[in-house]
Design a protein around this motif. Structure first.
Motif, PDB file in Angstrom:
ATOM      1  N   GLY A  11       0.789  -1.229   0.000  1.00  0.00           N
ATOM      2  CA  GLY A  11       0.000   0.000   0.000  1.00  0.00           C
ATOM      3  C   GLY A  11       0.814   1.268   0.000  1.00  0.00           C
ATOM      4  N   GLY A  12       2.146   1.155   0.096  1.00  0.00           N
ATOM      5  CA  GLY A  12       2.978   2.352   0.069  1.00  0.00           C
ATOM      6  C   GLY A  12       2.949   3.070  -1.251  1.00  0.00           C
ATOM      7  N   ALA A  13       2.661   2.343  -2.344  1.00  0.00           N
ATOM      8  CA  ALA A  13       2.565   2.944  -3.673  1.00  0.00           C
ATOM      9  C   ALA A  13       1.896   1.933  -4.585  1.00  0.00           C
ATOM     10  N   ALA A  14       0.631   2.151  -4.898  1.00  0.00           N
ATOM     11  CA  ALA A  14      -0.116   1.201  -5.719  1.00  0.00           C
ATOM     12  C   ALA A  14      -1.279   1.904  -6.389  1.00  0.00           C
ATOM     13  N   LEU A  15      -1.795   1.269  -7.435  1.00  0.00           N
ATOM     14  CA  LEU A  15      -2.936   1.811  -8.177  1.00  0.00           C
ATOM     15  C   LEU A  15      -4.068   0.795  -8.136  1.00  0.00           C
ATOM     16  N   LEU A  16      -5.280   1.258  -7.845  1.00  0.00           N
ATOM     17  CA  LEU A  16      -6.442   0.378  -7.758  1.00  0.00           C
ATOM     18  C   LEU A  16      -7.571   0.895  -8.638  1.00  0.00           C
ATOM     19  N   ARG A  17      -8.391  -0.029  -9.106  1.00  0.00           N
ATOM     20  CA  ARG A  17      -9.613   0.330  -9.836  1.00  0.00           C
ATOM     21  C   ARG A  17     -10.654   0.746  -8.805  1.00  0.00           C
ATOM     22  N   THR A  18     -11.129   1.974  -8.903  1.00  0.00           N
ATOM     23  CA  THR A  18     -11.954   2.552  -7.840  1.00  0.00           C
ATOM     24  C   THR A  18     -13.218   1.748  -7.573  1.00  0.00           C
ATOM     25  N   GLU A  19     -13.961   1.425  -8.603  1.00  0.00           N
ATOM     26  CA  GLU A  19     -15.220   0.720  -8.392  1.00  0.00           C
ATOM     27  C   GLU A  19     -15.001  -0.693  -7.884  1.00  0.00           C
ATOM     28  N   ALA A  20     -13.916  -1.346  -8.317  1.00  0.00           N
ATOM     29  CA  ALA A  20     -13.616  -2.685  -7.803  1.00  0.00           C
ATOM     30  C   ALA A  20     -13.315  -2.618  -6.310  1.00  0.00           C
ATOM     31  N   LEU A  21     -12.579  -1.594  -5.896  1.00  0.00           N
ATOM     32  CA  LEU A  21     -12.263  -1.409  -4.481  1.00  0.00           C
ATOM     33  C   LEU A  21     -13.538  -1.200  -3.676  1.00  0.00           C
ATOM     34  N   ARG A  22     -14.405  -0.340  -4.161  1.00  0.00           N
ATOM     35  CA  ARG A  22     -15.651  -0.089  -3.438  1.00  0.00           C
ATOM     36  C   ARG A  22     -16.525  -1.337  -3.384  1.00  0.00           C
ATOM     37  N   ALA A  23     -16.617  -2.051  -4.510  1.00  0.00           N
ATOM     38  CA  ALA A  23     -17.464  -3.240  -4.562  1.00  0.00           C
ATOM     39  C   ALA A  23     -16.948  -4.343  -3.656  1.00  0.00           C
ATOM     40  N   GLY A  54     -15.713  -3.892  -0.766  1.00  0.00           N
ATOM     41  CA  GLY A  54     -15.886  -3.506   0.630  1.00  0.00           C
ATOM     42  C   GLY A  54     -15.050  -2.343   1.092  1.00  0.00           C
ATOM     43  N   GLY A  55     -14.311  -1.721   0.158  1.00  0.00           N
ATOM     44  CA  GLY A  55     -13.537  -0.543   0.518  1.00  0.00           C
ATOM     45  C   GLY A  55     -12.297  -0.869   1.316  1.00  0.00           C
ATOM     46  N   ARG A 115      -9.447  -9.630  -0.634  1.00  0.00           N
ATOM     47  CA  ARG A 115     -10.859  -9.487  -1.001  1.00  0.00           C
ATOM     48  C   ARG A 115     -11.042  -9.289  -2.509  1.00  0.00           C
ATOM     49  N   LEU A 116     -10.124  -8.582  -3.130  1.00  0.00           N
ATOM     50  CA  LEU A 116     -10.195  -8.419  -4.582  1.00  0.00           C
ATOM     51  C   LEU A 116     -10.015  -9.758  -5.287  1.00  0.00           C
ATOM     52  N   ARG A 117      -9.089 -10.564  -4.819  1.00  0.00           N
ATOM     53  CA  ARG A 117      -8.888 -11.884  -5.432  1.00  0.00           C
ATOM     54  C   ARG A 117     -10.094 -12.789  -5.200  1.00  0.00           C
ATOM     55  N   LEU A 118     -10.678 -12.730  -4.017  1.00  0.00           N
ATOM     56  CA  LEU A 118     -11.889 -13.510  -3.765  1.00  0.00           C
ATOM     57  C   LEU A 118     -13.038 -13.079  -4.678  1.00  0.00           C
ATOM     58  N   ALA A 119     -13.043 -11.811  -5.067  1.00  0.00           N
ATOM     59  CA  ALA A 119     -14.071 -11.302  -5.973  1.00  0.00           C
ATOM     60  C   ALA A 119     -13.742 -11.577  -7.433  1.00  0.00           C
ATOM     61  N   GLY A 120     -12.627 -12.275  -7.686  1.00  0.00           N
ATOM     62  CA  GLY A 120     -12.314 -12.681  -9.052  1.00  0.00           C
ATOM     63  C   GLY A 120     -11.396 -11.766  -9.817  1.00  0.00           C
ATOM     64  N   TRP A 121     -10.845 -10.749  -9.162  1.00  0.00           N
ATOM     65  CA  TRP A 121      -9.968  -9.799  -9.835  1.00  0.00           C
ATOM     66  C   TRP A 121      -8.515 -10.278  -9.816  1.00  0.00           C
ATOM     67  N   ASP A 122      -7.746  -9.774 -10.769  1.00  0.00           N
ATOM     68  CA  ASP A 122      -6.320 -10.058 -10.847  1.00  0.00           C
ATOM     69  C   ASP A 122      -5.537  -8.864 -10.310  1.00  0.00           C
ATOM     70  N   ILE A 123      -4.289  -9.119  -9.908  1.00  0.00           N
ATOM     71  CA  ILE A 123      -3.376  -8.082  -9.419  1.00  0.00           C
ATOM     72  C   ILE A 123      -2.055  -8.258 -10.134  1.00  0.00           C
ATOM     73  N   VAL A 177     -17.943 -10.530   3.069  1.00  0.00           N
ATOM     74  CA  VAL A 177     -16.912 -10.892   2.103  1.00  0.00           C
ATOM     75  C   VAL A 177     -17.326 -12.156   1.363  1.00  0.00           C
ATOM     76  N   GLY A 178     -17.844 -13.142   2.091  1.00  0.00           N
ATOM     77  CA  GLY A 178     -18.271 -14.388   1.467  1.00  0.00           C
ATOM     78  C   GLY A 178     -19.386 -14.187   0.466  1.00  0.00           C
ATOM     79  N   ALA A 179     -20.284 -13.241   0.756  1.00  0.00           N
ATOM     80  CA  ALA A 179     -21.393 -12.983  -0.164  1.00  0.00           C
ATOM     81  C   ALA A 179     -20.908 -12.399  -1.483  1.00  0.00           C
ATOM     82  N   ARG A 180     -19.738 -11.771  -1.476  1.00  0.00           N
ATOM     83  CA  ARG A 180     -19.197 -11.170  -2.700  1.00  0.00           C
ATOM     84  C   ARG A 180     -18.235 -12.104  -3.427  1.00  0.00           C
TER      85      ARG A 180
END
Length: 302
Positions: free
Chosen positions: A148-160, A162-163, A180-188, A284-287
């Motif tokens: 988290g010291g320097a990273a870029l995130l997709r805003t809506e994915a972050l909000r969806a 759970g922030g 949580r992003l990986r559990l939601a199916g996103w890649d990093i 988290v599980g519901a998402r």
């Protein structure tokens, strides 16, 4: 219109936040900058007011930590991407361009290459250990998560997803978010050309009692929120058993996280937060679109 809002969280950053803002001003991609001032009392506000880049400043009435600062500013973000940036990190020219260019379909976060002031690598992302710790990786491949010291995130994915876990205060908010992003199916991904020099620990004291309290507590909270139930229960049990055994051990490491008083405080805080944390686990599980066990087996101790 810029694609990215950069959130810089500072607390008593008078001696280094200007370097961060200078480096942001040298980026070749347009962006919006929000500086969250966590109730600094050392003249940081004067530095921010005088800086020629004229950043937007969100001054909070109390210190909410890094996690709380990011969470406080997130509601004001209206761009496609949001960057997290420590106030003691100075991105090199081209940093933001490299991060934005690495964003692709299915990608929710891009990690930077963080370097110490002497040029050695601090982090190219975060890996998961076999006991559920988040640790800096220096590998060049795809990381489990981002630092988290320097990273870029997709805003809506972050909000969806759970922030930001504002209650963490600081440490593990990035690993929890990546999980949580990986559990939601996103890649990093990692953008190896997105380089930032990092004066690690300029605002906190790694190795201090507070540092270890946040680390130990937040690791357990993250596991309770994100990990398979058996893993979370195992690590909470191990932490408790080690804590209870320390008074009768002959040899105990001379580190703050082996102090019984600190560990009992961690257990008390985790216990008090347990009902809310289990509710967050259900959310988290519901998402989830990927099973917790699949993510764990894919990334733990890789």
């Amino acid at each position: 219109m810029p694609l990215t809002t950069v959130i810089v969280v500072t607390w008593r950053g008078r001696d280094h936040v200007a370097d961060c803002l200078d480096a942001l001003a040298a980026q070749d991609r347009p962006h919006r900058t929000i500086v969250v001032d966590n109730a600094s009392d050392d003249g940081t506000a004067d530095v921010l007011a005088a800086h020629p880049s004229r950043p937007e400043v969100l001054r909070l009435s109390r210190n909410t930590g890094y996690a709380g600062g990011i969470a406080a500013a997130l509601s004001a973000v209206d761009t496609e991407y949001v960057a997290w940036l420590n106030d003691d990190a100075a991105p090199r020219p081209g940093w933001l361009a490299a991060l934005e260019d690495a964003m692709g379909q299915g990608v929710a976060a891009v990690a930077s290459r963080l370097e110490y002031p002497d040029g050695t690598v601090q982090s190219t992302g975060v890996r998961l250990t076999a006991d559920g710790h988040g640790a800096d990786s220096t590998a060049e491949g795809a990381p489990f998560g981002f630092c988290g010291g320097a990273a870029l995130l997709r805003t809506e994915a972050l909000r969806a997803a759970g922030g930001v876990p504002a209650g963490f205060f600081c440490y593990y908010e990035d690993t929890d978010t990546a999980w949580r992003l990986r559990l939601a199916g996103w890649d990093i991904r990692l953008a190896p050309d997105a380089v930032a020099r990092h004066r690690h620990g300029a605002s906190t004291r790694p190795g201090s009692v507070a540092f270890h309290r946040w680390n130990e507590r937040n690791r357990l909270l993250m596991l309770l929120r994100c990990a398979p139930a058996a893993v979370a229960a195992r690590e909470l049990g191990r932490f408790t058993a080690l804590t209870l055994s320390l008074p009768v051990r002959r040899r105990v490491p001379d580190a703050a996280n082996f102090r019984v008083r600190l560990r009992l405080r961690v257990l008390a805080e985790v216990t008090l937060r347990l009902p809310a944390t289990l509710a967050q686990r259900r959310a988290v599980g519901a998402r989830c679109t990927v099973d917790r066990g699949v993510v764990w087996r894919r990334w733990a101790c890789r």
